[in-house]
Design a protein around this motif. Structure first.
Motif, PDB file in Angstrom:
ATOM      1  N   THR A  47       0.871  -1.773   0.132  1.00 41.46           N
ATOM      2  CA  THR A  47      -0.680   0.036   0.216  1.00 41.46           C
ATOM      3  C   THR A  47       0.973   1.467   0.142  1.00 41.46           C
ATOM      4  OG1 THR A  47      -1.855  -1.388   1.091  1.00 41.46           O
ATOM      5  CG2 THR A  47      -1.880   1.370   1.090  1.00 41.46           C
ATOM      6  N   THR A  48       2.410   1.509   0.843  1.00 39.84           N
ATOM      7  CA  THR A  48       2.570   2.017   0.525  1.00 39.84           C
ATOM      8  C   THR A  48       3.959   2.208  -0.647  1.00 39.84           C
ATOM      9  OG1 THR A  48       3.779   2.408   3.275  1.00 39.84           O
ATOM     10  CG2 THR A  48       4.906   2.939   1.981  1.00 39.84           C
ATOM     11  N   ILE A  49       3.900   1.262  -1.269  1.00 40.47           N
ATOM     12  CA  ILE A  49       4.559   1.441  -2.270  1.00 40.47           C
ATOM     13  C   ILE A  49       3.796   2.292  -3.573  1.00 40.47           C
ATOM     14  CG2 ILE A  49       5.639  -0.034  -4.797  1.00 40.47           C
ATOM     15  CD1 ILE A  49       6.676  -0.980  -2.214  1.00 40.47           C
ATOM     16  N   LEU A  50       2.276   1.851  -3.814  1.00 40.66           N
ATOM     17  CA  LEU A  50       1.338   2.042  -4.404  1.00 40.66           C
ATOM     18  C   LEU A  50       0.709   3.258  -3.938  1.00 40.66           C
ATOM     19  CD1 LEU A  50      -1.456  -1.076  -4.102  1.00 40.66           C
ATOM     20  CD2 LEU A  50      -0.008  -0.290  -6.365  1.00 40.66           C
ATOM     21  N   GLY A  51       1.143   4.290  -2.713  1.00 43.70           N
ATOM     22  CA  GLY A  51       0.912   5.471  -2.598  1.00 43.70           C
ATOM     23  C   GLY A  51       1.990   6.117  -3.236  1.00 43.70           C
ATOM     24  N   VAL A  52       3.227   5.842  -3.197  1.00 40.95           N
ATOM     25  CA  VAL A  52       4.458   5.999  -3.110  1.00 40.95           C
ATOM     26  C   VAL A  52       4.017   6.672  -5.123  1.00 40.95           C
ATOM     27  CG1 VAL A  52       7.109   6.892  -4.075  1.00 40.95           C
ATOM     28  CG2 VAL A  52       6.275   6.309  -1.876  1.00 40.95           C
ATOM     29  N   ILE A  94      15.375  15.390   1.347  1.00 40.65           N
ATOM     30  CA  ILE A  94      14.862  14.767   1.793  1.00 40.65           C
ATOM     31  C   ILE A  94      14.503  15.469   3.692  1.00 40.65           C
ATOM     32  CG2 ILE A  94      16.822  13.224   3.729  1.00 40.65           C
ATOM     33  CD1 ILE A  94      18.712  12.743   1.185  1.00 40.65           C
ATOM     34  N   VAL A  95      15.200  16.516   4.149  1.00 43.09           N
ATOM     35  CA  VAL A  95      14.746  16.711   5.213  1.00 43.09           C
ATOM     36  C   VAL A  95      12.899  17.277   5.057  1.00 43.09           C
ATOM     37  CG1 VAL A  95      14.884  18.738   6.963  1.00 43.09           C
ATOM     38  CG2 VAL A  95      16.723  17.677   6.180  1.00 43.09           C
ATOM     39  N   ALA A  96      12.937  17.854   4.089  1.00 36.73           N
ATOM     40  CA  ALA A  96      11.065  17.929   3.047  1.00 36.73           C
ATOM     41  C   ALA A  96      10.619  16.485   3.183  1.00 36.73           C
ATOM     42  CB  ALA A  96      11.326  18.864   2.509  1.00 36.73           C
ATOM     43  N   LEU A  97      11.379  16.240   2.427  1.00 40.85           N
ATOM     44  CA  LEU A  97      10.466  14.499   2.772  1.00 40.85           C
ATOM     45  C   LEU A  97      10.342  13.760   3.409  1.00 40.85           C
ATOM     46  CD1 LEU A  97       9.700  13.249  -0.003  1.00 40.85           C
ATOM     47  CD2 LEU A  97      11.533  11.916  -0.209  1.00 40.85           C
ATOM     48  N   ILE A 144       4.304  13.988   8.765  1.00 44.20           N
ATOM     49  CA  ILE A 144       3.888  14.410   9.023  1.00 44.20           C
ATOM     50  C   ILE A 144       2.438  14.056   8.903  1.00 44.20           C
ATOM     51  CG2 ILE A 144       2.581  16.867   9.333  1.00 44.20           C
ATOM     52  CD1 ILE A 144       4.822  18.318   9.205  1.00 44.20           C
ATOM     53  N   VAL A 145       2.399  13.487   7.151  1.00 43.30           N
ATOM     54  CA  VAL A 145       1.145  13.022   6.312  1.00 43.30           C
ATOM     55  C   VAL A 145       0.539  12.111   7.618  1.00 43.30           C
ATOM     56  CG1 VAL A 145       0.045  12.145   4.642  1.00 43.30           C
ATOM     57  CG2 VAL A 145       1.376  14.557   4.613  1.00 43.30           C
ATOM     58  N   LYS A 146       1.752  10.870   8.389  1.00 46.57           N
ATOM     59  CA  LYS A 146       1.630   9.123   8.874  1.00 46.57           C
ATOM     60  C   LYS A 146       0.519  10.043   9.932  1.00 46.57           C
ATOM     61  CE  LYS A 146       3.795   5.883  10.152  1.00 46.57           C
ATOM     62  NZ  LYS A 146       5.161   5.406  11.101  1.00 46.57           N
ATOM     63  N   SER A 156      -3.028  11.095   9.000  1.00 39.67           N
ATOM     64  CA  SER A 156      -3.290   9.474   8.608  1.00 39.67           C
ATOM     65  C   SER A 156      -4.081   8.964   9.504  1.00 39.67           C
ATOM     66  CB  SER A 156      -2.985   9.077   7.143  1.00 39.67           C
ATOM     67  OG  SER A 156      -2.872  10.258   6.533  1.00 39.67           O
ATOM     68  N   LEU A 157      -3.083   8.206  10.597  1.00 36.35           N
ATOM     69  CA  LEU A 157      -3.208   7.625  11.482  1.00 36.35           C
ATOM     70  C   LEU A 157      -4.020   8.033  12.654  1.00 36.35           C
ATOM     71  CD1 LEU A 157       0.067   5.881  12.544  1.00 36.35           C
ATOM     72  CD2 LEU A 157      -1.404   4.677  11.092  1.00 36.35           C
ATOM     73  N   ARG A 158      -3.596   9.280  12.677  1.00 37.59           N
ATOM     74  CA  ARG A 158      -4.996  10.081  13.918  1.00 37.59           C
ATOM     75  C   ARG A 158      -7.197  10.315  12.760  1.00 37.59           C
ATOM     76  NH1 ARG A 158      -4.999  13.546  17.965  1.00 37.59           N
ATOM     77  NH2 ARG A 158      -2.609  13.268  17.928  1.00 37.59           N
ATOM     78  N   VAL A 159      -6.425  10.509  11.743  1.00 39.29           N
ATOM     79  CA  VAL A 159      -7.885  10.178  11.351  1.00 39.29           C
ATOM     80  C   VAL A 159      -8.874   8.979  11.211  1.00 39.29           C
ATOM     81  CG1 VAL A 159      -9.347  10.867   8.737  1.00 39.29           C
ATOM     82  CG2 VAL A 159      -7.640  12.117   9.943  1.00 39.29           C
ATOM     83  N   LEU A 160      -7.734   8.083  10.924  1.00 37.70           N
ATOM     84  CA  LEU A 160      -8.200   6.714  10.772  1.00 37.70           C
ATOM     85  C   LEU A 160      -8.462   5.934  12.173  1.00 37.70           C
ATOM     86  CD1 LEU A 160      -5.790   5.452   8.379  1.00 37.70           C
ATOM     87  CD2 LEU A 160      -8.069   5.199   7.720  1.00 37.70           C
ATOM     88  N   TYR A 161      -7.586   6.163  12.831  1.00 37.76           N
ATOM     89  CA  TYR A 161      -7.892   6.148  14.170  1.00 37.76           C
ATOM     90  C   TYR A 161      -9.488   6.927  14.977  1.00 37.76           C
ATOM     91  CZ  TYR A 161      -3.340   4.306  15.552  1.00 37.76           C
ATOM     92  OH  TYR A 161      -2.152   3.538  15.174  1.00 37.76           O
ATOM     93  N   SER A 162     -10.144   7.724  14.654  1.00 43.10           N
ATOM     94  CA  SER A 162     -10.848   8.618  14.813  1.00 43.10           C
ATOM     95  C   SER A 162     -12.010   7.666  14.139  1.00 43.10           C
ATOM     96  CB  SER A 162     -11.186   9.895  14.713  1.00 43.10           C
ATOM     97  OG  SER A 162     -11.678  10.370  14.569  1.00 43.10           O
ATOM     98  N   TRP A 163     -11.756   7.534  13.078  1.00 45.48           N
ATOM     99  CA  TRP A 163     -12.682   6.410  12.545  1.00 45.48           C
ATOM    100  C   TRP A 163     -13.347   5.363  12.679  1.00 45.48           C
ATOM    101  CZ3 TRP A 163     -12.622   1.993   8.578  1.00 45.48           C
ATOM    102  CH2 TRP A 163     -13.747   2.107   7.794  1.00 45.48           C
ATOM    103  N   ALA A 164     -12.345   4.851  12.926  1.00 45.41           N
ATOM    104  CA  ALA A 164     -12.293   3.860  13.553  1.00 45.41           C
ATOM    105  C   ALA A 164     -13.244   3.202  15.305  1.00 45.41           C
ATOM    106  CB  ALA A 164     -10.882   2.680  13.343  1.00 45.41           C
TER     107      ALA A 164
END
Length: 380
Positions: free
Chosen positions: A279-284, A331-334, A340-342, A345-353
Protein backbone atom coordinates in the motif's frame (compact mmCIF):
# COMPACT_ATOMS: atom_id res chain seq x y z
CA UNK A 1 13.81 -31.32 -12.39
CA UNK A 2 11.56 -31.41 -9.32
CA UNK A 3 14.49 -32.59 -7.22
CA UNK A 4 16.57 -29.66 -8.42
CA UNK A 5 13.80 -27.17 -7.61
CA UNK A 6 13.35 -28.73 -4.17
CA UNK A 7 17.09 -28.48 -3.54
CA UNK A 8 17.22 -24.82 -4.64
CA UNK A 9 14.25 -24.06 -2.40
CA UNK A 10 15.78 -25.81 0.58
CA UNK A 11 17.76 -24.23 3.42
CA UNK A 12 21.01 -26.13 2.95
CA UNK A 13 22.36 -24.10 -0.06
CA UNK A 14 21.67 -20.91 1.90
CA UNK A 15 23.39 -22.23 5.04
CA UNK A 16 26.35 -23.41 2.95
CA UNK A 17 26.66 -19.99 1.30
CA UNK A 18 26.57 -18.30 4.71
CA UNK A 19 29.33 -20.54 6.01
CA UNK A 20 31.45 -19.88 2.91
CA UNK A 21 31.08 -16.16 3.62
CA UNK A 22 32.08 -16.53 7.27
CA UNK A 23 28.68 -16.58 8.97
CA UNK A 24 28.28 -19.53 11.34
CA UNK A 25 25.68 -20.78 13.76
CA UNK A 26 26.70 -21.22 17.38
CA UNK A 27 24.85 -24.20 18.77
CA UNK A 28 23.28 -23.75 22.18
CA UNK A 29 23.96 -26.07 25.09
CA UNK A 30 21.85 -26.39 28.20
CA UNK A 31 23.44 -26.69 31.58
CA UNK A 32 21.98 -28.32 34.66
CA UNK A 33 20.42 -25.08 35.93
CA UNK A 34 18.20 -24.63 32.86
CA UNK A 35 20.24 -21.74 31.38
CA UNK A 36 21.13 -21.80 27.71
CA UNK A 37 24.52 -20.43 26.81
CA UNK A 38 26.59 -20.47 23.67
CA UNK A 39 29.64 -22.67 24.21
CA UNK A 40 33.14 -21.34 23.78
CA UNK A 41 34.93 -21.76 20.47
CA UNK A 42 38.51 -22.32 19.50
CA UNK A 43 39.21 -18.69 20.24
CA UNK A 44 37.78 -19.22 23.75
CA UNK A 45 35.04 -16.64 23.41
CA UNK A 46 32.94 -16.61 26.57
CA UNK A 47 29.19 -16.58 26.56
CA UNK A 48 27.93 -13.14 25.52
CA UNK A 49 30.52 -12.33 22.84
CA UNK A 50 28.83 -14.09 19.97
CA UNK A 51 26.50 -12.08 17.79
CA UNK A 52 22.77 -12.13 18.31
CA UNK A 53 19.65 -10.10 17.68
CA UNK A 54 16.65 -8.91 19.65
CA UNK A 55 14.57 -10.82 22.15
CA UNK A 56 11.67 -11.98 19.99
CA UNK A 57 10.20 -15.07 18.44
CA UNK A 58 11.13 -16.49 15.04
CA UNK A 59 7.95 -17.62 13.33
CA UNK A 60 9.62 -20.19 11.11
CA UNK A 61 11.73 -22.07 13.57
CA UNK A 62 10.08 -21.75 16.95
CA UNK A 63 13.43 -20.79 18.49
CA UNK A 64 13.72 -17.71 20.63
CA UNK A 65 16.44 -15.14 20.09
CA UNK A 66 18.45 -14.54 23.21
CA UNK A 67 20.38 -11.42 24.15
CA UNK A 68 24.09 -11.65 25.02
CA UNK A 69 24.20 -15.31 24.11
CA UNK A 70 22.35 -16.57 27.19
CA UNK A 71 18.77 -17.20 28.09
CA UNK A 72 16.69 -18.86 30.76
CA UNK A 73 14.16 -21.55 30.00
CA UNK A 74 12.70 -22.71 26.70
CA UNK A 75 14.54 -23.43 23.50
CA UNK A 76 17.00 -20.83 22.30
CA UNK A 77 17.65 -20.14 18.70
CA UNK A 78 21.36 -20.67 17.92
CA UNK A 79 23.42 -17.51 17.90
CA UNK A 80 25.65 -16.57 15.00
CA UNK A 81 29.32 -15.73 14.69
CA UNK A 82 30.82 -13.44 12.05
CA UNK A 83 34.27 -14.44 10.82
CA UNK A 84 34.48 -12.19 7.76
CA UNK A 85 33.45 -8.67 8.69
CA UNK A 86 34.20 -7.26 5.24
CA UNK A 87 31.62 -9.50 3.57
CA UNK A 88 29.27 -9.04 6.51
CA UNK A 89 29.20 -5.25 6.12
CA UNK A 90 29.09 -5.49 2.32
CA UNK A 91 26.05 -7.78 2.27
CA UNK A 92 24.21 -5.88 4.99
CA UNK A 93 24.73 -2.68 3.01
CA UNK A 94 23.62 -4.40 -0.20
CA UNK A 95 20.50 -5.71 1.53
CA UNK A 96 19.69 -2.19 2.72
CA UNK A 97 19.44 -1.14 -0.95
CA UNK A 98 16.05 -2.86 -0.98
CA UNK A 99 14.63 -1.11 2.08
CA UNK A 100 12.59 2.08 2.39
CA UNK A 101 15.56 4.19 3.48
CA UNK A 102 17.15 3.59 0.07
CA UNK A 103 14.01 4.37 -1.92
CA UNK A 104 13.26 7.54 0.02
CA UNK A 105 16.77 8.87 -0.59
CA UNK A 106 18.09 7.46 -3.88
CA UNK A 107 15.07 7.88 -6.14
CA UNK A 108 14.41 11.55 -5.22
CA UNK A 109 18.11 12.33 -5.58
CA UNK A 110 17.97 11.04 -9.15
CA UNK A 111 15.11 13.46 -9.76
CA UNK A 112 16.82 16.42 -8.13
CA UNK A 113 20.33 15.96 -9.51
CA UNK A 114 20.19 13.87 -12.68
CA UNK A 115 16.95 13.66 -14.66
CA UNK A 116 13.27 13.62 -13.55
CA UNK A 117 12.50 11.43 -16.56
CA UNK A 118 14.66 8.62 -15.21
CA UNK A 119 13.16 8.92 -11.73
CA UNK A 120 9.62 8.80 -13.14
CA UNK A 121 10.34 5.69 -15.16
CA UNK A 122 12.09 4.01 -12.23
CA UNK A 123 9.09 4.61 -9.97
CA UNK A 124 6.68 3.20 -12.56
CA UNK A 125 8.64 -0.01 -13.14
CA UNK A 126 9.52 -0.40 -9.46
CA UNK A 127 5.85 -0.16 -8.49
CA UNK A 128 4.84 -2.74 -11.09
CA UNK A 129 7.43 -5.36 -10.14
CA UNK A 130 6.97 -4.84 -6.40
CA UNK A 131 3.18 -5.21 -6.61
CA UNK A 132 3.45 -8.37 -8.70
CA UNK A 133 6.10 -9.79 -6.38
CA UNK A 134 4.19 -9.03 -3.17
CA UNK A 135 0.96 -10.51 -4.54
CA UNK A 136 2.78 -13.64 -5.71
CA UNK A 137 4.23 -14.10 -2.23
CA UNK A 138 0.81 -14.07 -0.60
CA UNK A 139 -0.79 -16.24 -3.28
CA UNK A 140 1.91 -18.93 -3.48
CA UNK A 141 2.57 -18.87 0.31
CA UNK A 142 5.97 -20.56 0.15
CA UNK A 143 7.86 -20.21 3.45
CA UNK A 144 11.25 -18.63 3.97
CA UNK A 145 14.25 -20.83 4.83
CA UNK A 146 13.94 -22.20 8.38
CA UNK A 147 16.37 -21.40 11.15
CA UNK A 148 18.32 -23.48 11.99
CA UNK A 149 20.21 -24.36 9.82
CA UNK A 150 19.98 -20.87 8.31
CA UNK A 151 21.07 -17.77 10.23
CA UNK A 152 18.49 -15.00 9.94
CA UNK A 153 19.83 -11.48 10.24
CA UNK A 154 16.54 -9.66 9.61
CA UNK A 155 13.32 -10.16 11.49
CA UNK A 156 10.88 -7.45 10.44
CA UNK A 157 9.81 -9.31 7.30
CA UNK A 158 10.20 -12.80 8.72
CA UNK A 159 6.41 -13.27 8.81
CA UNK A 160 6.25 -12.71 5.05
CA UNK A 161 6.35 -15.58 2.61
CA UNK A 162 9.45 -16.21 0.53
CA UNK A 163 8.96 -16.65 -3.20
CA UNK A 164 9.77 -14.47 -5.07
CA UNK A 165 12.44 -12.25 -3.54
CA UNK A 166 11.19 -8.69 -3.99
CA UNK A 167 14.68 -7.42 -3.14
CA UNK A 168 15.96 -9.27 -6.19
CA UNK A 169 13.06 -7.98 -8.27
CA UNK A 170 13.58 -4.36 -7.23
CA UNK A 171 17.36 -4.46 -7.68
CA UNK A 172 17.06 -6.02 -11.14
CA UNK A 173 14.33 -3.66 -12.31
CA UNK A 174 15.97 -0.47 -11.01
CA UNK A 175 19.44 -1.30 -12.33
CA UNK A 176 18.34 -2.33 -15.80
CA UNK A 177 15.59 0.28 -16.17
CA UNK A 178 18.25 2.94 -15.76
CA UNK A 179 20.50 1.07 -18.19
CA UNK A 180 17.76 0.87 -20.84
CA UNK A 181 16.35 4.37 -20.35
CA UNK A 182 19.46 6.48 -19.81
CA UNK A 183 21.02 6.19 -23.33
CA UNK A 184 18.20 8.32 -24.77
CA UNK A 185 18.90 11.04 -22.22
CA UNK A 186 22.56 10.86 -21.21
CA UNK A 187 25.82 10.05 -22.95
CA UNK A 188 27.74 7.28 -21.21
CA UNK A 189 29.60 4.10 -22.04
CA UNK A 190 27.01 1.33 -22.19
CA UNK A 191 29.48 -1.42 -21.21
CA UNK A 192 30.34 0.42 -17.98
CA UNK A 193 26.65 0.87 -17.22
CA UNK A 194 26.02 -2.83 -17.85
CA UNK A 195 28.82 -3.81 -15.50
CA UNK A 196 27.45 -1.54 -12.77
CA UNK A 197 23.89 -2.87 -13.24
CA UNK A 198 25.00 -6.50 -13.07
CA UNK A 199 27.21 -5.84 -10.03
CA UNK A 200 24.57 -4.00 -8.01
CA UNK A 201 21.76 -6.43 -8.78
CA UNK A 202 24.03 -9.41 -8.04
CA UNK A 203 25.11 -7.97 -4.69
CA UNK A 204 21.51 -7.41 -3.62
CA UNK A 205 20.54 -10.93 -4.72
CA UNK A 206 23.44 -12.50 -2.84
CA UNK A 207 22.70 -10.39 0.22
CA UNK A 208 19.30 -12.08 0.53
CA UNK A 209 21.07 -15.41 0.81
CA UNK A 210 23.61 -14.06 3.27
CA UNK A 211 20.92 -12.59 5.53
CA UNK A 212 19.08 -15.92 5.38
CA UNK A 213 15.81 -14.37 4.26
CA UNK A 214 15.42 -16.19 0.92
CA UNK A 215 16.27 -19.47 -0.73
CA UNK A 216 18.25 -19.70 -3.96
CA UNK A 217 15.00 -20.41 -5.81
CA UNK A 218 13.38 -17.26 -4.35
CA UNK A 219 16.23 -15.10 -5.62
CA UNK A 220 16.41 -16.70 -9.08
CA UNK A 221 12.65 -16.45 -9.55
CA UNK A 222 12.66 -12.83 -8.38
CA UNK A 223 15.30 -11.80 -10.91
CA UNK A 224 13.65 -13.76 -13.75
CA UNK A 225 10.16 -12.42 -13.03
CA UNK A 226 11.49 -8.87 -12.96
CA UNK A 227 13.31 -9.44 -16.26
CA UNK A 228 10.15 -10.86 -17.88
CA UNK A 229 8.02 -7.95 -16.69
CA UNK A 230 10.52 -5.49 -18.12
CA UNK A 231 10.72 -7.45 -21.39
CA UNK A 232 6.96 -7.51 -21.93
CA UNK A 233 6.34 -3.89 -20.88
CA UNK A 234 9.37 -2.28 -22.55
CA UNK A 235 7.59 -1.60 -25.90
CA UNK A 236 4.93 0.41 -24.02
CA UNK A 237 7.14 2.54 -21.81
CA UNK A 238 7.00 5.58 -24.08
CA UNK A 239 3.23 5.26 -24.60
CA UNK A 240 2.56 5.09 -20.88
CA UNK A 241 4.93 8.00 -20.23
CA UNK A 242 3.01 10.15 -22.72
CA UNK A 243 -0.32 9.17 -21.15
CA UNK A 244 0.95 9.82 -17.64
CA UNK A 245 2.08 13.35 -18.45
CA UNK A 246 -0.53 14.61 -20.91
CA UNK A 247 -3.83 12.78 -20.48
CA UNK A 248 -6.62 14.57 -18.61
CA UNK A 249 -7.62 11.37 -16.86
CA UNK A 250 -4.06 10.57 -15.79
CA UNK A 251 -4.45 11.89 -12.20
CA UNK A 252 -7.79 10.08 -11.86
CA UNK A 253 -6.25 6.78 -12.94
CA UNK A 254 -3.19 7.43 -10.76
CA UNK A 255 -5.40 7.75 -7.66
CA UNK A 256 -8.16 5.25 -8.44
CA UNK A 257 -6.00 2.34 -9.60
CA UNK A 258 -3.81 2.14 -6.46
CA UNK A 259 -6.93 2.35 -4.27
CA UNK A 260 -8.49 -0.51 -6.21
CA UNK A 261 -5.32 -2.61 -6.07
CA UNK A 262 -4.94 -2.00 -2.34
CA UNK A 263 -8.57 -2.92 -1.67
CA UNK A 264 -8.41 -6.13 -3.72
CA UNK A 265 -5.07 -7.27 -2.28
CA UNK A 266 -5.19 -10.97 -1.27
CA UNK A 267 -6.34 -11.63 2.28
CA UNK A 268 -3.92 -13.35 4.67
CA UNK A 269 -4.56 -15.75 7.52
CA UNK A 270 -1.93 -14.02 9.71
CA UNK A 271 -0.33 -10.63 10.10
CA UNK A 272 2.32 -9.77 7.54
CA UNK A 273 4.03 -6.59 6.44
CA UNK A 274 3.42 -7.29 2.75
CA UNK A 275 0.04 -5.57 2.46
CA UNK A 276 1.16 -2.47 4.35
CA UNK A 277 4.39 -2.20 2.35
CA UNK A 278 2.51 -2.70 -0.91
CA UNK A 279 0.00 0.00 0.00
CA UNK A 280 2.88 2.36 0.76
CA UNK A 281 4.48 1.63 -2.61
CA UNK A 282 1.20 2.20 -4.43
CA UNK A 283 0.76 5.46 -2.53
CA UNK A 284 4.23 6.61 -3.58
CA UNK A 285 3.43 5.80 -7.20
CA UNK A 286 0.10 7.64 -7.04
CA UNK A 287 1.56 10.77 -5.48
CA UNK A 288 4.52 10.82 -7.85
CA UNK A 289 2.32 10.35 -10.90
CA UNK A 290 -0.01 13.19 -9.93
CA UNK A 291 2.97 15.38 -9.14
CA UNK A 292 4.60 14.73 -12.50
CA UNK A 293 1.29 15.45 -14.28
CA UNK A 294 0.90 18.76 -12.42
CA UNK A 295 4.49 19.74 -13.24
CA UNK A 296 3.84 19.00 -16.92
CA UNK A 297 0.72 21.18 -16.91
CA UNK A 298 2.65 24.01 -15.26
CA UNK A 299 5.61 23.62 -17.60
CA UNK A 300 7.98 22.72 -14.76
CA UNK A 301 9.50 19.66 -16.42
CA UNK A 302 13.16 20.40 -15.60
CA UNK A 303 14.42 18.88 -18.85
CA UNK A 304 18.20 18.64 -19.40
CA UNK A 305 19.54 21.60 -21.35
CA UNK A 306 20.77 20.82 -24.87
CA UNK A 307 20.17 18.22 -27.54
CA UNK A 308 19.44 14.78 -26.14
CA UNK A 309 21.34 12.75 -25.18
CA UNK A 310 23.34 15.28 -23.20
CA UNK A 311 26.81 14.61 -21.77
CA UNK A 312 27.06 13.69 -18.14
CA UNK A 313 27.76 16.83 -16.09
CA UNK A 314 31.35 17.29 -15.01
CA UNK A 315 31.83 16.50 -11.33
CA UNK A 316 33.30 19.56 -9.62
CA UNK A 317 33.63 20.48 -5.97
CA UNK A 318 31.04 23.23 -6.35
CA UNK A 319 28.62 20.97 -8.22
CA UNK A 320 29.06 18.19 -5.66
CA UNK A 321 28.42 20.61 -2.77
CA UNK A 322 25.27 21.94 -4.45
CA UNK A 323 24.02 18.40 -5.11
CA UNK A 324 24.63 17.29 -1.54
CA UNK A 325 22.93 20.40 -0.15
CA UNK A 326 19.97 19.88 -2.48
CA UNK A 327 19.66 16.25 -1.43
CA UNK A 328 19.90 17.01 2.28
CA UNK A 329 17.32 19.78 2.07
CA UNK A 330 15.02 17.65 -0.04
CA UNK A 331 15.31 14.60 2.22
CA UNK A 332 14.56 16.70 5.31
CA UNK A 333 11.46 18.10 3.60
CA UNK A 334 10.46 14.66 2.33
CA UNK A 335 10.86 12.87 5.65
CA UNK A 336 9.17 15.71 7.50
CA UNK A 337 6.22 15.63 5.12
CA UNK A 338 6.03 11.86 5.45
CA UNK A 339 5.93 12.00 9.24
CA UNK A 340 3.32 14.76 9.34
CA UNK A 341 1.04 13.10 6.80
CA UNK A 342 1.49 9.72 8.51
CA UNK A 343 0.55 11.15 11.91
CA UNK A 344 -2.50 12.96 10.52
CA UNK A 345 -3.60 9.93 8.53
CA UNK A 346 -3.33 7.63 11.54
CA UNK A 347 -5.27 10.10 13.68
CA UNK A 348 -8.05 10.29 11.09
CA UNK A 349 -8.15 6.51 10.69
CA UNK A 350 -8.18 5.94 14.46
CA UNK A 351 -11.00 8.45 14.85
CA UNK A 352 -12.98 6.88 12.02
CA UNK A 353 -12.42 3.36 13.34
CA UNK A 354 -13.45 4.43 16.85
CA UNK A 355 -16.67 6.02 15.62
CA UNK A 356 -17.48 3.05 13.39
CA UNK A 357 -16.70 0.62 16.20
CA UNK A 358 -18.77 2.62 18.68
CA UNK A 359 -21.65 2.80 16.23
CA UNK A 360 -21.61 -0.96 15.72
CA UNK A 361 -21.38 -1.52 19.45
CA UNK A 362 -24.35 0.76 20.13
CA UNK A 363 -26.28 -0.83 17.32
CA UNK A 364 -25.68 -4.39 18.42
CA UNK A 365 -25.57 -3.91 22.21
CA UNK A 366 -26.27 -0.43 23.48
CA UNK A 367 -29.21 0.62 21.33
CA UNK A 368 -30.90 -2.73 21.77
CA UNK A 369 -30.62 -2.41 25.54
CA UNK A 370 -31.83 1.18 25.44
CA UNK A 371 -34.79 0.28 23.27
CA UNK A 372 -35.69 -2.65 25.50
CA UNK A 373 -35.38 -0.48 28.64
CA UNK A 374 -37.42 2.31 27.10
CA UNK A 375 -40.14 -0.07 25.90
CA UNK A 376 -40.35 -1.70 29.35
CA UNK A 377 -40.64 1.71 31.00
CA UNK A 378 -43.40 2.74 28.62
CA UNK A 379 -45.36 -0.44 29.37
CA UNK A 380 -44.99 0.15 33.11
Amino acid sequence: MLELLAYLNGPEPVARFQRRCGLFLVEAARDSRGRTCAPAHADNKPCGQVQGTGDHQDNNSGYKYMVNGCGVGGRSRPQYEVRNWLLHVLFLFSSALGHEIFYITCLPCIHWNLDPFLCRRLINIWTLVMYVGQVMKDVLKLPRPPSPPVVKLETRVDAEYGLPSTHAMAATSISFTILLSAPARLQFQFEVGLLIAVTLSSLVCLSRLYTGMHSVLDVICGALISALLMLFTYPYWETFDHFQLTSRISPIVALALPLFLSYTYPELDHYSTTRGDTTTILGVAAGSSVGYWVNEQLGQTFEPQGVLPVPLPTLTAHGLAVSVARCLLGIVALVGTRQIVKALSLRVLYSWAWHVGTGHLLHHVGLGSLFRTGWTGMKE
